[in-house]
Design a protein around this motif. Structure first.
Motif, PDB file in Angstrom:
ATOM      1  N   ARG A   1       0.932  -1.153  -0.121  1.00 55.63           N
ATOM      2  CA  ARG A   1      -0.133  -0.120  -0.099  1.00 55.63           C
ATOM      3  C   ARG A   1       0.961   1.182   0.069  1.00 55.63           C
ATOM      4  N   PRO A   2       0.297   2.457  -0.704  1.00 57.15           N
ATOM      5  CA  PRO A   2      -1.007   2.692  -1.417  1.00 57.15           C
ATOM      6  C   PRO A   2      -0.917   1.882  -2.621  1.00 57.15           C
ATOM      7  N   ALA A   3      -2.088   1.630  -3.176  1.00 62.39           N
ATOM      8  CA  ALA A   3      -2.128   1.201  -4.529  1.00 62.39           C
ATOM      9  C   ALA A   3      -1.693   1.860  -5.763  1.00 62.39           C
ATOM     10  N   GLU A   4      -1.934   3.328  -5.455  1.00 59.87           N
ATOM     11  CA  GLU A   4      -1.277   4.359  -6.462  1.00 59.87           C
ATOM     12  C   GLU A   4      -0.529   5.299  -5.839  1.00 59.87           C
TER      13      GLU A   4
ATOM     14  N   ASP B   1       1.947   8.758  -6.624  1.00 58.43           N
ATOM     15  CA  ASP B   1       2.694   9.728  -7.570  1.00 58.43           C
ATOM     16  C   ASP B   1       2.439   9.464  -9.213  1.00 58.43           C
ATOM     17  N   GLY B   2       1.365   8.739  -9.283  1.00 56.10           N
ATOM     18  CA  GLY B   2       0.668   8.373 -10.354  1.00 56.10           C
ATOM     19  C   GLY B   2       1.332   7.105 -11.092  1.00 56.10           C
ATOM     20  N   MET B   3       1.949   6.459 -10.058  1.00 54.16           N
ATOM     21  CA  MET B   3       2.278   5.019 -10.430  1.00 54.16           C
ATOM     22  C   MET B   3       1.414   3.931  -9.680  1.00 54.16           C
ATOM     23  N   LYS B   4       0.800   3.129 -10.558  1.00 53.80           N
ATOM     24  CA  LYS B   4      -0.240   2.303 -10.196  1.00 53.80           C
ATOM     25  C   LYS B   4       0.494   0.573  -9.840  1.00 53.80           C
TER      26      LYS B   4
ATOM     27  N   LEU C   1      -4.679  -6.907  -7.674  1.00 57.55           N
ATOM     28  CA  LEU C   1      -5.574  -6.301  -6.677  1.00 57.55           C
ATOM     29  C   LEU C   1      -6.815  -6.946  -7.072  1.00 57.55           C
ATOM     30  N   SER C   2      -6.841  -8.099  -7.889  1.00 54.81           N
ATOM     31  CA  SER C   2      -8.059  -8.817  -8.493  1.00 54.81           C
ATOM     32  C   SER C   2      -8.381  -9.831  -7.408  1.00 54.81           C
TER      33      SER C   2
END
Length: 228
Positions: free
Chosen positions: A182-185, A187-190, A196-197
């Motif tokens: 975490r976090p899942a996103e 600074d724009g990077m996912k 996450l599925s």
């Protein structure tokens, strides 16, 4: 498991075994590491453990007598599966060797220093020589700590997650895949959507493909002879 390490500089090994996973293994009673000062087995007031090399040349050589006294004293207490000498010209340490050694009961490790040890020790008492890479350290202590850490972490019960060591890099001949938390996103990077599925089969497939891809990019030598 018990690992006994023989050294002329025991202070170099105080830190690595007093913290983290190795300390936890000791507290759980799963593994013991004991460091032995070679000077305790030396004769004379000076407790000399080294001398000049026959034939001349720079550097000192660890003497055969104190080493054999230490080895003999330890062997009187238990049977050792391996007596290892840390040496630049030993077989290069890798994960397969760590796996093999983690199945042993008692291991003794002799740390070289100066110009090494009297060759007669290597000929008669050493069962295996190990190097951690093609470079030279001031002594074998740091190399012994590396080998000890790699071995002990593989023993069942040492790590909190039993599967953790099995998914490390090199266990299946591949580098480990990228990991995220975490976090899942940020600074724009996912994080990749598949992670996450919650779909276990798809996640495992993604991890395997990512491992192969990373290995091809960074360590293609590991894939020689494999059909990936």
């Amino acid at each position: 498991m018990r690992i006994d390490i023989i050294t002329v500089v025991p202070g170099l090994l105080e830190g690595p075994f007093a913290h983290s996973i190795l300390k936890r293994a000791e507290e759980k009673g799963i593994a013991k590491v004991r460091v032995h000062n070679l000077r305790a087995y030396a004769s004379g007031k000076q407790k000399q453990v080294d001398d000049y090399a026959f034939g001349g040349g720079a550097g000192m050589v660890l003497m055969v007598e104190p080493i054999v006294k230490c080895i003999t004293a330890l062997q009187a207490e238990r049977i050792y599966d391996e007596i290892i000498y840390m040496s630049p010209d030993g077989k290069t340490f890798d994960q397969n060797m760590a796996n093999e050694l983690s199945l042993k009961g008692n291991i003794m490790i002799l740390c070289g220093h100066y110009k090494g040890v009297d060759e007669r020790v290597r000929q008669k008492w050493i069962t295996r020589e190990i190097s951690i890479g093609d470079y030279v350290l001031s002594g074998g202590e740091l190399a012994a700590a590396v080998v000890t850490d790699a071995i002990i972490r593989l023993i069942p019960g040492v790590l909190n997650d039993e599967t953790s060591a099995l998914t490390d890099s090199f266990q299946d001949g591949l580098l480990a895949p990228p990991v995220y938390t975490r976090p899942a996103e940020y600074d724009g990077m996912k994080v990749p959507d598949v992670l996450l599925s919650g779909h276990e089969a798809k996640i495992e497939a993604w991890r395997f493909e990512a491992s192969v891809r990373r290995t091809k990019e960074r360590r293609p030598d590991l894939l020689e002879g494999k059909d990936f």
